[in-house]
Write a protein that holds these residues in place. Sequence first.
Motif, PDB file in Angstrom:
ATOM      1  N   ILE A  95      38.161  -8.046 -23.416  1.00  0.00           N
ATOM      2  CA  ILE A  95      36.677  -8.565 -23.819  1.00  0.00           C
ATOM      3  C   ILE A  95      35.782  -9.181 -22.588  1.00  0.00           C
ATOM      4  O   ILE A  95      36.557 -10.363 -22.368  1.00  0.00           O
ATOM      5  N   VAL A  96      34.771  -9.035 -22.332  1.00  0.00           N
ATOM      6  CA  VAL A  96      34.084  -9.883 -21.679  1.00  0.00           C
ATOM      7  C   VAL A  96      32.880 -10.449 -22.454  1.00  0.00           C
ATOM      8  O   VAL A  96      32.102  -9.758 -23.018  1.00  0.00           O
ATOM      9  N   LYS A  97      32.798 -11.558 -22.660  1.00  0.00           N
ATOM     10  CA  LYS A  97      31.726 -12.398 -23.130  1.00  0.00           C
ATOM     11  C   LYS A  97      30.499 -12.157 -22.511  1.00  0.00           C
ATOM     12  O   LYS A  97      30.250 -12.732 -21.466  1.00  0.00           O
ATOM     13  N   HIS A  98      29.482 -11.402 -23.368  1.00  0.00           N
ATOM     14  CA  HIS A  98      28.427 -10.935 -22.466  1.00  0.00           C
ATOM     15  C   HIS A  98      27.331 -11.911 -22.877  1.00  0.00           C
ATOM     16  O   HIS A  98      27.328 -12.870 -23.077  1.00  0.00           O
ATOM     17  N   TRP A  99      25.759 -11.251 -22.849  1.00  0.00           N
ATOM     18  CA  TRP A  99      24.741 -12.192 -23.259  1.00  0.00           C
ATOM     19  C   TRP A  99      24.720 -12.409 -24.588  1.00  0.00           C
ATOM     20  O   TRP A  99      25.144 -11.875 -25.376  1.00  0.00           O
ATOM     21  N   ARG A 100      23.731 -13.410 -24.884  1.00  0.00           N
ATOM     22  CA  ARG A 100      23.636 -13.735 -26.309  1.00  0.00           C
ATOM     23  C   ARG A 100      22.009 -14.079 -26.509  1.00  0.00           C
ATOM     24  O   ARG A 100      21.319 -14.151 -25.642  1.00  0.00           O
ATOM     25  N   GLN A 101      21.657 -13.475 -27.756  1.00  0.00           N
ATOM     26  CA  GLN A 101      20.179 -13.350 -28.114  1.00  0.00           C
ATOM     27  C   GLN A 101      19.977 -14.162 -29.185  1.00  0.00           C
ATOM     28  O   GLN A 101      20.533 -13.788 -30.474  1.00  0.00           O
ATOM     29  N   ASP A 102      19.016 -15.349 -29.340  1.00  0.00           N
ATOM     30  CA  ASP A 102      18.671 -16.045 -30.513  1.00  0.00           C
ATOM     31  C   ASP A 102      17.241 -15.583 -30.986  1.00  0.00           C
ATOM     32  O   ASP A 102      16.566 -15.508 -29.994  1.00  0.00           O
ATOM     33  N   TRP A 103      16.986 -15.532 -32.161  1.00  0.00           N
ATOM     34  CA  TRP A 103      15.569 -15.040 -32.326  1.00  0.00           C
ATOM     35  C   TRP A 103      15.015 -16.134 -33.490  1.00  0.00           C
ATOM     36  O   TRP A 103      15.632 -16.452 -34.363  1.00  0.00           O
ATOM     37  N   LEU A 104      13.979 -16.867 -33.217  1.00  0.00           N
ATOM     38  CA  LEU A 104      13.419 -17.909 -33.854  1.00  0.00           C
ATOM     39  C   LEU A 104      11.835 -17.546 -34.252  1.00  0.00           C
ATOM     40  O   LEU A 104      11.131 -17.103 -33.516  1.00  0.00           O
ATOM     41  N   TYR A 105      11.534 -17.889 -35.588  1.00  0.00           N
ATOM     42  CA  TYR A 105      10.416 -17.339 -36.041  1.00  0.00           C
ATOM     43  C   TYR A 105       9.148 -18.547 -36.125  1.00  0.00           C
ATOM     44  O   TYR A 105       9.735 -19.792 -36.345  1.00  0.00           O
ATOM     45  N   GLN A 106       8.007 -18.194 -35.303  1.00  0.00           N
ATOM     46  CA  GLN A 106       7.065 -19.094 -35.210  1.00  0.00           C
ATOM     47  C   GLN A 106       7.435 -20.468 -34.417  1.00  0.00           C
ATOM     48  O   GLN A 106       7.163 -21.639 -34.712  1.00  0.00           O
TER      49      GLN A 106
END
Length: 301
Positions: A95-106
């Motif tokens: 396993i290669v820990k890859h990128w992370r994406q957070d989504w925040l509203y307004q």
Amino acid sequence: MKTFFPVLLSFLLFQSLSSQTKLEQDRQAIKAMCGCYEVRFNFSETFQHTKDSTYKPSPDKITGGLEWVQLVEDNPEKIVMQHLLIVGPKDQQQIVKHWRQDWLYQNQDLYVYDGDKQWKYKELPYDEVIGQWTQKVYQVDDSPRYEGSASWVHVDGKHYWEDTTPAPLPRREFSIRDDYNITLRTNRQELTDFGWVHDQDNKKILKTETGKEVVLAEEKGYNTYTKVEDSRCKTAQNWWAKHNDYWADVRAEWQTIFENKQDISMLKSIDDKPLFMHMFELQDQDFTDKKIKKQIKAFIK
């Protein structure tokens, strides 16, 4: 059956999206990126702008593999997803820990990349982010990468989000060249009948000490995520269950830094090793919050 599965899944998803409110549609579209995927990464330099006769375009980069997109946090106005790349033969998967994406509203708090491992804090006016989602993308060690705010679009059966923002060089580039220091990325994430696509139009920019920006070349990126059975990503699911607590503590430490709402400047390496190598070593040791904090703080100027 292999072809029918993602098509049926997409049909059911789109049927669900059409009957929801805009906010619900947005959340459903974002979370639809979770799961197990056969991924194909495609990058090719397209236009050369520099007049330097010695300039050499980057070679095409085409790779692929299995990727598990783990839903880490699911709140009404915040969704966190961790990408885990699965490499190696089936009987020896790693396993290669890859990128992370957070989504925040307004969201009004943005860290804008300014080149040379520096991010400038920017507060967005509230009237400019009404109805929008900020996508915050992080490095493999959970340090900042790039962020942008835009609206999800649901029209004519299409569901996508698109924004343009400066970013550091990707690993495929900084490992082979140092003649530019900013990638101006136009990112489009769109749901498809087979899964989703990360479509990119990037500019390679040299930002000088005086602040002048010179576009050297442009690049096309087209990464496809084809949905497959979640059971194929069991190795990644098990890895995350084992390491989740460690990376939760890492995210928490970074969050305390972001909440200061101050510019961030980082060192490239300590003892000839970048931050991600130090953090990956620490995850397999007897870690504590103090050790995590000390390691991250050491890289911040």
